[in-house]
Design a protein around this motif. Sequence first.
Motif, PDB file in Angstrom:
ATOM      1  N   ARG A   3       0.853  -1.218  -0.021  1.00  0.00           N
ATOM      2  CA  ARG A   3       0.033  -0.014  -0.041  1.00  0.00           C
ATOM      3  C   ARG A   3       0.865   1.328   0.047  1.00  0.00           C
ATOM      4  O   ARG A   3       0.597   2.267   0.371  1.00  0.00           O
ATOM      5  N   ASN A  27       2.604   4.495  -1.080  1.00  0.00           N
ATOM      6  CA  ASN A  27       2.380   5.750  -1.927  1.00  0.00           C
ATOM      7  C   ASN A  27       3.584   6.191  -2.693  1.00  0.00           C
ATOM      8  O   ASN A  27       4.531   5.725  -2.490  1.00  0.00           O
ATOM      9  N   ALA A  81       5.252   3.022  -5.584  1.00  0.00           N
ATOM     10  CA  ALA A  81       3.866   2.727  -5.333  1.00  0.00           C
ATOM     11  C   ALA A  81       3.501   1.188  -5.481  1.00  0.00           C
ATOM     12  O   ALA A  81       3.917   0.579  -6.470  1.00  0.00           O
ATOM     13  N   GLN A 141      -9.010   0.466   0.459  1.00  0.00           N
ATOM     14  CA  GLN A 141      -8.935   1.981   0.255  1.00  0.00           C
ATOM     15  C   GLN A 141      -9.254   2.615  -0.797  1.00  0.00           C
ATOM     16  O   GLN A 141      -9.524   1.771  -1.925  1.00  0.00           O
ATOM     17  N   ARG A 174      -7.648   5.120  -3.165  1.00  0.00           N
ATOM     18  CA  ARG A 174      -6.214   5.709  -3.850  1.00  0.00           C
ATOM     19  C   ARG A 174      -6.471   6.612  -5.146  1.00  0.00           C
ATOM     20  O   ARG A 174      -7.430   6.615  -5.868  1.00  0.00           O
ATOM     21  N   ILE A 189      -4.485   8.441  -8.148  1.00  0.00           N
ATOM     22  CA  ILE A 189      -3.186   8.533  -9.223  1.00  0.00           C
ATOM     23  C   ILE A 189      -3.256   9.975  -9.961  1.00  0.00           C
ATOM     24  O   ILE A 189      -4.095  10.074 -10.691  1.00  0.00           O
ATOM     25  N   VAL A 246       0.929   8.427  -6.668  1.00  0.00           N
ATOM     26  CA  VAL A 246      -0.065   7.543  -6.050  1.00  0.00           C
ATOM     27  C   VAL A 246      -0.272   8.263  -4.488  1.00  0.00           C
ATOM     28  O   VAL A 246       0.899   8.492  -3.898  1.00  0.00           O
ATOM     29  N   SER A 247      -1.450   8.398  -4.222  1.00  0.00           N
ATOM     30  CA  SER A 247      -1.751   8.837  -2.854  1.00  0.00           C
ATOM     31  C   SER A 247      -2.953   8.226  -2.254  1.00  0.00           C
ATOM     32  O   SER A 247      -3.802   7.859  -2.986  1.00  0.00           O
ATOM     33  N   HIS A 248      -2.920   8.208  -0.994  1.00  0.00           N
ATOM     34  CA  HIS A 248      -4.064   7.723  -0.231  1.00  0.00           C
ATOM     35  C   HIS A 248      -5.154   8.621   0.083  1.00  0.00           C
ATOM     36  O   HIS A 248      -4.968   9.592   0.663  1.00  0.00           O
TER      37      HIS A 248
END
Length: 724
Positions: A133, A135, A140, A166, A168, A170, A176-178
């Motif tokens: 997971r 980021n 990522a 989750q 996510r 892009i 890539v972020s949560h």
Amino acid sequence: MRHFNLLIPKLICPLVSLLFFSQLMAQQVPIVRYPQDRVVYTLGNPISPLLIQQTGGGPIDDSPSGLVSTYAGSTRGFSNGLGTAAKFNRPTGITVAPDGTLFIADCFNNSIRKIAPNGDVSTFAGFSGNEGRANGTINAEFFRPFNLAYQNITGNIYVADSYNNQIRKIAPGGVVSHIAGDINGDEDSSDGQGRFGRFNNPTGIAFSPLSDLIYITDTYNSTIRQMTLADAEVITFAGTAFGSTYVDGPRASARFNNPNAIAIDALGNIFIADYLNHCIRKIEAGTGIVSTYAGDGTSGTRNGSRLQARFDHPTAIAINFRGDVFVCDDNEIIREISASTGEVITIAGSGNQGSADGLRWESSFFRPIGLAFDRSGSLFVADQDNDRIRKITFGGGFSIDKPLPQGMIFNERTGAITGTPTEASPEVTYTVTAHGVFGDGFTEIRIAVITPPLVTITPADPAACAGTSILFKAVVTGGGSNPTYQWMVDGVNAGTDSDEFDTGTTISDGAVISCVVTNNDVAGAPSVSLPAASAAVVLTPNVTVSLNISSAQQTQVCPGYQIRFNATLTPELSTAVTYNWQVNGVTAGGNEASFSSSALEDGDEVTCTVSVSGPCLVNSNLTSNVIIVDLLSAELCAVLVPSAFSPNGDGRNDTWMIPALLGYPTCMVDVFGRDGQLVFHSYGYSIPWDGTKKGKQLPVGVYYYVIGISPGQKKLSGHISIIR
């Protein structure tokens, strides 16, 4: 909803234009029909070509008929390349950018792949393919990303990262972020902002066209979740966590069963593939009312009007510019629900597992699970177990919703029906679609293929008491809709034009009964049967009847379990029989040869009395034997479900033992993995689960079970852990 009000002024003109354009297109769909709405053909005779006529509406598309092709992928793997040179590992989700670029959730490669308009496949995020997971960009990671949605304004891609629980994001540059879901990937159903809004295997994801909202199918929670883009606020929009069932109504009280795909039309109506309810659900824009849009809730493959149709574990959903809803089925086909007619038809796939390209109704798929349209109207399919991305083009011409009788030919380019029928067929209604430039037109034709009638008569071995009459009935195959009957006794015409014949009381022993039937459906060419097999009357002596009742349940069961009792008459009678079941001398059950009850107590006495009527009977009122109910104790029947077991072969706790289920022999036990796949099913539970699927050990982890104890009792559900 606070963001919606800000968008209203900007949406008025586009919506008005959309409404006008939709009405214009609806007026221009081709209007077609056959000269007759019903035709009857005779087996083995060539038919006159049945030609379709266009009586109005817009033009029929004259481009080649629709095709299925392999757009990218070949064998299973993880490699980039042009078109079929690339490899995927069970792709599940597709989204399309405005320029025609496809983004793919390559589920078992734990990556997001990109297919440029020229067919070049590259890895967009999740380069390592490892489960995780993390980021960032190059490093990522994802864990079974299931579906994704492209935001046209920003170019951001939002991913339902199912096993990480989750959502996510892009960014266009690949960062890539949560966005939402537990930071550690733990499953839950909590509402909240960002990491406090939690999920349990999110799968489907879609943007609302009317606001800055995202909607998510939270599969294992059996809910539809809503998330704002501005602050990642997650709420439960419809359904209740762990409320897996099937209820329509206001969204707060509605219930779903493992929904796993979602799409939203231009008016904001939400459509959901309700996987375990085998149907398509709709959440009305504005009112929030949940209704069944298509399917009768029974697993199957049946086309027709949308609420009479049947689906088999629908797995994907997409909507075209006309509002037609397209669905992937586990029966290896792609279905369409017409917005204009409400008809469900098969638009691609033969129903057989395979990877055949070609005419879309002759193509084959292997677990299609993702759908998305591009701006040209082509439909892309994530063909999961073929590890390919398939493309469906909707050419012109005509299509028919089901195969014609053998020997008859449907011309997909002209709509003509020709040939020589080589099999008989009852009257069947066929829906023929004319694929127009501005939309599809539909017509129906009823077709039957008849044979020269075949006749049998019952009773085949007639027996009667002297001085009584016998009723004969003709059973006809190929008699048509308006047959005529001629009965004979010893070769002499008798009786009336009816499928029944009463001999009267003067019939003699050994008289021979027969019948000739004529099919009058084909005008000017009636089809006459051979005489039916003869039946000779035999006068029989009087009969003494005995009655015995038995229990279908030969072992002890638990209180509340439904026990069935059957009454048997010896000899069997074809005359009227009246049953009266009793429990402890009190009438129970109905006038049937069987009686079932789940309210019996230990020691209850079950009996049955029967009244029979008819010729040659010595006794007409019968009393059965007595059956005394023998039940297990309530203490032995308490269902205690262990939360874990360790199938490691050490002889201790190697199976998931639930002893009380032995007292519920018709119980149903289902166990699902985190991906929603069924890993164990048992009817009755005499052999406990040993933690395998098809003989192979399953990995350590948490699984979800559903136990149906017996009809009428509430199902048990929860989680079971495999540990070693």
